[in-house]
Design an enzyme around this catalytic site. Sequence first.
Site, mmCIF file in Angstrom:
data_model
loop_
_atom_site.group_PDB
_atom_site.id
_atom_site.type_symbol
_atom_site.label_atom_id
_atom_site.label_comp_id
_atom_site.label_asym_id
_atom_site.label_seq_id
_atom_site.Cartn_x
_atom_site.Cartn_y
_atom_site.Cartn_z
ATOM 1 C CB ILE A 112 71.430 78.149 82.368
ATOM 2 C CG1 ILE A 112 72.278 77.344 81.373
ATOM 3 C CG2 ILE A 112 71.778 79.627 82.281
ATOM 4 C CD1 ILE A 112 71.879 77.562 79.925
ATOM 5 N N GLY A 133 68.449 71.678 83.851
ATOM 6 C CA GLY A 133 69.051 70.475 84.419
ATOM 7 C C GLY A 133 68.304 69.191 84.140
ATOM 8 C CE1 TYR A 137 75.103 75.716 78.685
ATOM 9 C CE2 TYR A 137 77.281 74.693 78.643
ATOM 10 C CZ TYR A 137 76.381 75.633 78.151
ATOM 11 O OH TYR A 137 76.758 76.478 77.130
ATOM 12 C CB CYS A 138 70.208 71.520 79.502
ATOM 13 S SG CYS A 138 69.654 70.696 80.998
ATOM 14 C CB THR A 139 67.117 75.516 80.043
ATOM 15 O OG1 THR A 139 67.400 75.720 78.662
ATOM 16 C CG2 THR A 139 66.416 76.749 80.608
#
Length: 633
Positions: free
Chosen positions: A212, A186, A182-184
């Site tokens: 997120i 996508g 995951y990241c901020t």
Amino acid sequence: GVYGVNAQMAVPTNVLEAFRECCHSMPELGESMENGINIDPVPLSRDEFAVAGISDGVASPPFKNLHVRVRAQIVADGLSEPLNWQSAGYDMPPLEWHAKLKHQLLSNNDTDTDANSSTIPSSSPPPPEQKPILLDCRNTYETSVGRFLGAEPVNTENFRDTWSVLETRLADVPKDREIMTYCTGGIRCVKVNAYLTQKMGFKNVSRLAGGIVAYDRTVTATTPNTTTTTTDESLFKGTNYVFDGRVGRVVTEDKLGTCLTCGKKTNGVGNCAQPSCHRRMVQCPDCHDAFEGCCSRACRLRLRNAAAASGATTTLTPAQFSSPTTRRRYESAEEYATAYSTSPGRLYEEMERNTRRLIPTGAHMVSGGMQGTLLKMFASATRHGRVLEVGTFSGYATARFWEGVIGVAAAAREGERVESRRGGGAFVLSLERDGRALDVASAQLSVIERFGFDGDEAAEAMRRVSSSDAAGTGGTAILGREMADDSATFTYRNVSCELLRVTDALATMEEMTVHPEKYNIAAFDLVFLDGDKPRLLQYVEALLSNDVLLRKGGLILVDNTLWKGLVLGPDDEEGDDTAGGGGKKTLEDDKKSRRARRLAGLVHGFNEAVVKDDRLEVVILPLRDGLSVLRKK
């Protein structure tokens, strides 16, 4: 390849639906929006929006201006070849992700002890070797203040470091092991998963769709505002670092970060209020107030001093720059240096273009933008603005010297002394024997004489110097003032530049030193030697033997003193492949190779001699093909 669009903006809620419909109606956007538009979970009122961000230590809107920038990549990854974004594993919806993490986090040993709240459903936990590996693909400054329970941060300082971390961490992991990333928002995790599948061969890879931000919105929307149940509480703990003026959005009140000032746990994140520092920092509210938004006492003092200063109208501050994850990757130090050196401007670009068209076999000899700017700087730093050039070629370096000495004349108020020319005052004299080069240089300098160095009119006039030959010979014609006599003088802002046709430049210089009255020559501040490599030492000796041509303390600039790198040492003759490509060398290639080595030997001999000469101070700049600066003591 073409990647797409990555954008963040603030949209009033009363037009949000219209904005969505507009985006979806655009073929360039609507058909390619994998997860729709990622919208923050909690809208802000007008008053909240006005103070939601921080700019220079002052509360301000998260977005103040609209910026549109074209980048080579949405996220600069440092890889030598592009990844296929369409082959990046499973795009897992936020609710499915939430349910899967709840099932995974069955043991209290798996929870993050800094995130101090979650109650995990009681059922049998899966064996450790079967649990998914949960990777946080963000950088350290992001994961330090917020992350999912049980996640492993990759702990990188910038995104380019991710690949080596993955190779090390997953070296012994079976290729069928499930990996979740995951990241901020996508985007970064798409590249990470593409790398995992295409470069490392993992077969069971998924990522949080929308990142997120989407998870935060989905969980907030499905969780009641009151009587929140433990099964629906966010499994992301702390603050989500965002790339706008807010810097961070608090998802839960868990304090995972450590205040850099006092060491307490905090969820506060921001940037130092001292503009020239502006470092990312984790800082508790008490220290933020005590240090006035600064990271240290030193920055606080500088901020106070700046506020108290009076009379200053401008301040030198760093330009707004790309973050390490997005700024361009340069292939060499020279490419980077060129990008961050003052551009010579369009007129000089047209001069280079003319040279390529009119003297194609020697176009590589043009000084070019970065070296040309340096030559101008040398000329503008001279005491009297007097420059002698040996080797005019197409007039590019000549023009740079001329532009530099005009500045000297203006500063010294010597503009009215144009009648002195060779005998004194700011002046450029350039010696050349090649007739074609003199014609090109004359045509180009005549444009500058009429239009100056700046502006579109000057550049357009310079562009017209070369044109296709109307006679149909396949060549290129010079349109401009060609060199009709042995001397041509050009004057701009009362400062002259003279081209002098010579048969032998060295002989002419030696005659000038013996009979200066014949040429009405006063000593020069700077001499540029750009030709006749076999006799370089004799040119220098003519300048050192007396002070007629070069005054004490004057500079001698010598071009090409690294000679294609061949001065570094003798190569194995059999391994020298001038033809390139590893193919068989022709007789002509061999001749060129032997000539290059011979000239490299002569240039090396010159370098060795001048550095041992007590009359000189010497430094070689590794700029282009080498530029030696010799100061006459």
